[in-house]
Scaffold this active site. Sequence first.
Site: not given
Length: 492
Positions: A257-259, A267
């Site tokens: 995830s983004k974490r 990106e």
Amino acid sequence: MSETPVRVRFAPSPTGKLHVGGARTAIYNWAFARANHGTFILRIDDTDPTRSTEENTQIILRAMRWLGLDWDEGPEAGGPYGPYKQTERAELYRAAAQRLWDEGKAYPCFCTPEQLAADREAAQARKDPFQGYNRRCRGLSREEAQARIDAGESYVLRIKVPEDRGDVVVHDAVHGEVTFNARELDDFVIFRSDGTPTYNFATVVDDAAMKITHVIRGDDHLSNTPRQVIVYEALGAPVPTFAHISMILGADGKKLSKRHGATNVEEYRDAGYLSDAFVNYLALLGWSLDGETTIVPRDVLAREFSLDHVSKNPATFDPKKLDWIQAEYVRAMSDDEFCEKILLPSLAAAGVDAGDHGSAWWRALAQIVRPRTKMPADAAQVAAPVFATAATLAYDEKSVAKGLAKEGMGAVVDAAREALGALGEDEWRPERIDAALEELPERLDLKKRLVFQAVRVAVCGNMVSPPLGETMALVGREDCLARLARGRELAL
Ligand code: GLU
């Protein structure tokens, strides 16, 4: 191999950008289609109107193009089984649902949410292992149901799971046989009261209509599969082969995830990863060619991909391995390819004017910059001294203090100016420049390292630039001598 031509689909929901996990699913579908001379279909599952956007659809299409995953049927490509957006297929779902109702395989259910909640609570209270829908409306006659609909009562459409269905066994190419108890499935909803189909229904109607032979998707959908099998059976359509691929985890063992950093394909594109390297890396997250090969170019993937080499264990996303693969792809590029795909975009991104040079000059530059480049941003940085001029060159303070602003270095720069100044324009080549500098340490009775360091800082502004002779040849005689003159003022 079966006689039926392979048809696979990637069916993203445009509720966000294309995630690394989705990209891997797309790659596996694409590679499976190519390896089997089949058809790769892109379908936009935009049935969730509150979260799907046209902007996300466009972002996903762009990401697919960047990844080089060309689709044979789908948005923009068209095809015989279109439209390829679920919102444009509403009539097909409605017709399929109507048919199931007409055939007695589905029925309208008028139970209110309050009633369903009360049923569930009662089931919990008596510790009934089955807490699904109790089939209250299954026995309503067609006339009664129609009368209630005509009277404006709100209803959903539920599928009739046959009473004698027994266990649903899913034959999964990755997980093997997975058995689900049919009773646990209850008579699930296929059409909501607002007239929209549920995911399990729309997906199967489409997969059946599009003649999908293999459903390759994330294993978060494995639990949906028995319901989908029931829908195939009700529709009288052949059940495809399923292949549920493992989750991608971050280094801490939790779902990526983004974490964990960047999770969207864009990106990675923007950070300068090469599409080929990125696809190679993602392909290895759960699949392997032979258990050891790390560099698997796109054409090999498209030839050799097979589901029996897909692992059911979760894969861990390792940015270091991605970087290593990226570096390998950069290293393997031809000089021209390096200039076109890395160096020029990198210079443009850094706002450097690339100037006017011939192809031999660019190739010579590629040869010294490439070994020092992993990401495109590195290229502009490594090449910066070459594109500077005596007037604009930036001197790194630390390098000046360490290599140039030291007792005796003024004499080194003077000697270098003299030795190099003796070379004519036509002698200004790396070997001649190096040879002229090689003589200096002995003449000055200084260590070679000190002499070269001083010249390097004076000409390039830092101590980590590419080989001196090559760099100076690219910069040109006149500007090098002007840089030495400027460097002389910093030396002691
Ligand atoms: N739209 C679904 C998703 O993005 C597709 C799942 C499937 O492949 O059936 O998860």
